[in-house]
Design a protein around this motif. Sequence first.
Motif, PDB file in Angstrom:
ATOM      1  N   MET A   1       0.835  -1.204   0.000  1.00  0.00           N
ATOM      2  CA  MET A   1       0.000   0.000   0.000  1.00  0.00           C
ATOM      3  C   MET A   1       0.863   1.244   0.000  1.00  0.00           C
ATOM      4  O   MET A   1       1.968   1.267   0.535  1.00  0.00           O
ATOM      5  CB  MET A   1      -0.975   0.016   1.170  1.00  0.00           C
ATOM      6  N   HIS A   2       0.337   2.273  -0.648  1.00  0.00           N
ATOM      7  CA  HIS A   2       0.991   3.587  -0.669  1.00  0.00           C
ATOM      8  C   HIS A   2       0.199   4.527   0.224  1.00  0.00           C
ATOM      9  O   HIS A   2      -1.000   4.717   0.022  1.00  0.00           O
ATOM     10  CB  HIS A   2       1.026   4.121  -2.099  1.00  0.00           C
ATOM     11  N   PRO A   3       0.835   5.113   1.252  1.00  0.00           N
ATOM     12  CA  PRO A   3       0.102   5.992   2.168  1.00  0.00           C
ATOM     13  C   PRO A   3      -0.161   7.388   1.637  1.00  0.00           C
ATOM     14  O   PRO A   3      -0.836   8.178   2.303  1.00  0.00           O
ATOM     15  CB  PRO A   3       1.022   6.047   3.383  1.00  0.00           C
ATOM     16  N   GLY A   4       0.370   7.687   0.454  1.00  0.00           N
ATOM     17  CA  GLY A   4       0.306   9.071  -0.014  1.00  0.00           C
ATOM     18  C   GLY A   4       1.441   9.871   0.595  1.00  0.00           C
ATOM     19  O   GLY A   4       2.324   9.333   1.268  1.00  0.00           O
ATOM     20  N   TRP A   5       1.427  11.171   0.358  1.00  0.00           N
ATOM     21  CA  TRP A   5       2.449  12.049   0.925  1.00  0.00           C
ATOM     22  C   TRP A   5       1.951  12.504   2.300  1.00  0.00           C
ATOM     23  O   TRP A   5       1.079  13.379   2.409  1.00  0.00           O
ATOM     24  CB  TRP A   5       2.673  13.245   0.021  1.00  0.00           C
ATOM     25  N   ALA A   6       2.493  11.888   3.346  1.00  0.00           N
ATOM     26  CA  ALA A   6       2.006  12.142   4.699  1.00  0.00           C
ATOM     27  C   ALA A   6       3.064  12.841   5.540  1.00  0.00           C
ATOM     28  O   ALA A   6       4.269  12.661   5.341  1.00  0.00           O
ATOM     29  CB  ALA A   6       1.599  10.820   5.362  1.00  0.00           C
ATOM     30  N   ASP A   7       2.590  13.626   6.485  1.00  0.00           N
ATOM     31  CA  ASP A   7       3.458  14.367   7.396  1.00  0.00           C
ATOM     32  C   ASP A   7       3.883  13.436   8.525  1.00  0.00           C
ATOM     33  O   ASP A   7       3.142  13.213   9.482  1.00  0.00           O
ATOM     34  CB  ASP A   7       2.704  15.572   7.955  1.00  0.00           C
ATOM     35  N   THR A   8       5.061  12.857   8.397  1.00  0.00           N
ATOM     36  CA  THR A   8       5.594  11.947   9.415  1.00  0.00           C
ATOM     37  C   THR A   8       7.015  12.371   9.774  1.00  0.00           C
ATOM     38  O   THR A   8       7.678  13.081   9.006  1.00  0.00           O
ATOM     39  CB  THR A   8       5.644  10.502   8.884  1.00  0.00           C
ATOM     40  N   PRO A   9       7.516  11.929  10.931  1.00  0.00           N
ATOM     41  CA  PRO A   9       8.901  12.244  11.287  1.00  0.00           C
ATOM     42  C   PRO A   9       9.897  11.771  10.236  1.00  0.00           C
ATOM     43  O   PRO A   9      10.913  12.429   9.998  1.00  0.00           O
ATOM     44  CB  PRO A   9       9.087  11.497  12.614  1.00  0.00           C
ATOM     45  N   ALA A  10       9.615  10.638   9.596  1.00  0.00           N
ATOM     46  CA  ALA A  10      10.533  10.116   8.586  1.00  0.00           C
ATOM     47  C   ALA A  10      10.626  11.048   7.389  1.00  0.00           C
ATOM     48  O   ALA A  10      11.719  11.282   6.847  1.00  0.00           O
ATOM     49  CB  ALA A  10      10.077   8.721   8.144  1.00  0.00           C
ATOM     50  N   VAL A  11       9.494  11.585   6.949  1.00  0.00           N
ATOM     51  CA  VAL A  11       9.503  12.512   5.816  1.00  0.00           C
ATOM     52  C   VAL A  11      10.240  13.798   6.189  1.00  0.00           C
ATOM     53  O   VAL A  11      11.038  14.328   5.408  1.00  0.00           O
ATOM     54  CB  VAL A  11       8.059  12.815   5.360  1.00  0.00           C
ATOM     55  N   ARG A  12      10.013  14.296   7.384  1.00  0.00           N
ATOM     56  CA  ARG A  12      10.667  15.543   7.813  1.00  0.00           C
ATOM     57  C   ARG A  12      12.188  15.388   7.864  1.00  0.00           C
ATOM     58  O   ARG A  12      12.927  16.306   7.493  1.00  0.00           O
ATOM     59  CB  ARG A  12      10.148  15.961   9.193  1.00  0.00           C
ATOM     60  N   SER A  13      12.664  14.225   8.327  1.00  0.00           N
ATOM     61  CA  SER A  13      14.109  14.034   8.473  1.00  0.00           C
ATOM     62  C   SER A  13      14.795  13.623   7.184  1.00  0.00           C
ATOM     63  O   SER A  13      15.895  14.091   6.895  1.00  0.00           O
ATOM     64  CB  SER A  13      14.392  12.990   9.563  1.00  0.00           C
ATOM     65  N   ALA A  14      14.142  12.752   6.394  1.00  0.00           N
ATOM     66  CA  ALA A  14      14.785  12.232   5.181  1.00  0.00           C
ATOM     67  C   ALA A  14      14.617  13.159   3.979  1.00  0.00           C
ATOM     68  O   ALA A  14      15.453  13.178   3.084  1.00  0.00           O
ATOM     69  CB  ALA A  14      14.230  10.842   4.841  1.00  0.00           C
ATOM     70  N   MET A  15      13.532  13.941   3.961  1.00  0.00           N
ATOM     71  CA  MET A  15      13.230  14.796   2.808  1.00  0.00           C
ATOM     72  C   MET A  15      12.869  16.205   3.278  1.00  0.00           C
ATOM     73  O   MET A  15      11.748  16.671   3.059  1.00  0.00           O
ATOM     74  CB  MET A  15      12.083  14.182   1.995  1.00  0.00           C
ATOM     75  N   PRO A  16      13.794  16.908   3.922  1.00  0.00           N
ATOM     76  CA  PRO A  16      13.468  18.222   4.484  1.00  0.00           C
ATOM     77  C   PRO A  16      13.040  19.249   3.441  1.00  0.00           C
ATOM     78  O   PRO A  16      12.147  20.063   3.705  1.00  0.00           O
ATOM     79  CB  PRO A  16      14.758  18.635   5.193  1.00  0.00           C
ATOM     80  N   ASP A  17      13.672  19.241   2.264  1.00  0.00           N
ATOM     81  CA  ASP A  17      13.293  20.204   1.220  1.00  0.00           C
ATOM     82  C   ASP A  17      11.884  19.934   0.723  1.00  0.00           C
ATOM     83  O   ASP A  17      11.079  20.862   0.545  1.00  0.00           O
ATOM     84  CB  ASP A  17      14.288  20.131   0.056  1.00  0.00           C
ATOM     85  N   PHE A  18      11.575  18.663   0.479  1.00  0.00           N
ATOM     86  CA  PHE A  18      10.232  18.274   0.042  1.00  0.00           C
ATOM     87  C   PHE A  18       9.215  18.666   1.106  1.00  0.00           C
ATOM     88  O   PHE A  18       8.152  19.223   0.790  1.00  0.00           O
ATOM     89  CB  PHE A  18      10.180  16.765  -0.219  1.00  0.00           C
TER      90      PHE A  18
END
Length: 321
Positions: free
Chosen positions: A229-246
């Motif tokens: 499954m794809h969760p979509g683009w979600a606001d998670t700690p992992a996204v904030r740390s791994a993809m800060p520009d995005f």
Amino acid sequence: MSIFRNTVWFIKGMREYTKNGFVSASKSFNEKDLEVDVTGRSFMITGANSGIGKCAAIEIAKRGGTIHMVCRDQKRGEEALNEIKSTSGNSNIKLHQLDMSLPSEVLKFTKNFEKSGEKLNVLINNAGCMINEQQLTEEGYDKNFATNTLGTHILTVGLTPVLLNSEDPRVIIVTSGGMLVQKLNIQDLQCFKLKPYDGTMVYAQNKRQQVVMAEQYKNRYPTIHFSCMHPGWADTPAVRSAMPDFYEKMKDRLRTAEQGADTLIWLAVRSNIHQLPSGEFFQDRQVVNKHLPLAWTKTSDTDNLELMSVLDKMMQALPKD
């Protein structure tokens, strides 16, 4: 071709993967699918201490499920365990410390879990990483590959004996729509030849590998229901740390972690899972295409089987005790 894929994918993402995309898709959801009692059923969730994994743990626990949290960091895991118990009112929450990037430890964990006599109805492979500079594990694997692909494979295959002894067994892999920009590269599974190293593209390649793995697992274990499954683009700690520009560019459009976890929870708890096809890729409670139009990302059965063969050999080469 990569520019074409990335452009088409980003346009698709802006339409479907954002919080507005979720709101639009959710209009067709049947909320009765989540009105279930899963008391007596056991769920293992990797990366359950934050983000989508923690949201799923809370919602499944609210419905009575026993939760086995698999977390790399013991302290963070304990903090999340207490939060899940408090929020859900369910005390049947258990914590296991495990680093998914260490294949030998993952294999040892599966053996010990099987010996424990614990049952397992649903395995949720949620833990993942996106490291932007190449790192090797102590066993010599690319760390992204070791965590996202090899660790997932070892955990899944290692726990199939337990799943096969359970009622209505399921395996769910939290993957990413980013895999749509990648074709399985059987010649360079760990992206050692990728110069310069691009963590985003390596992650997407790993996620493409996971989608192929789910397709192959359904053939190996036909009585277990497999899904990605794809969760979509979600606001998670992992996204904030791994993809800060995005994150900075998209933070006002990102889904909440709860919205990102919705389809994961739906796949984990809904009744009559076998009404849904096994081995498929889900987004917002729907089976969706695994390839973008005209993107040339499909691979042969030979290559797909070779991926499984390579992973099996890596697993078989690990110490057995």
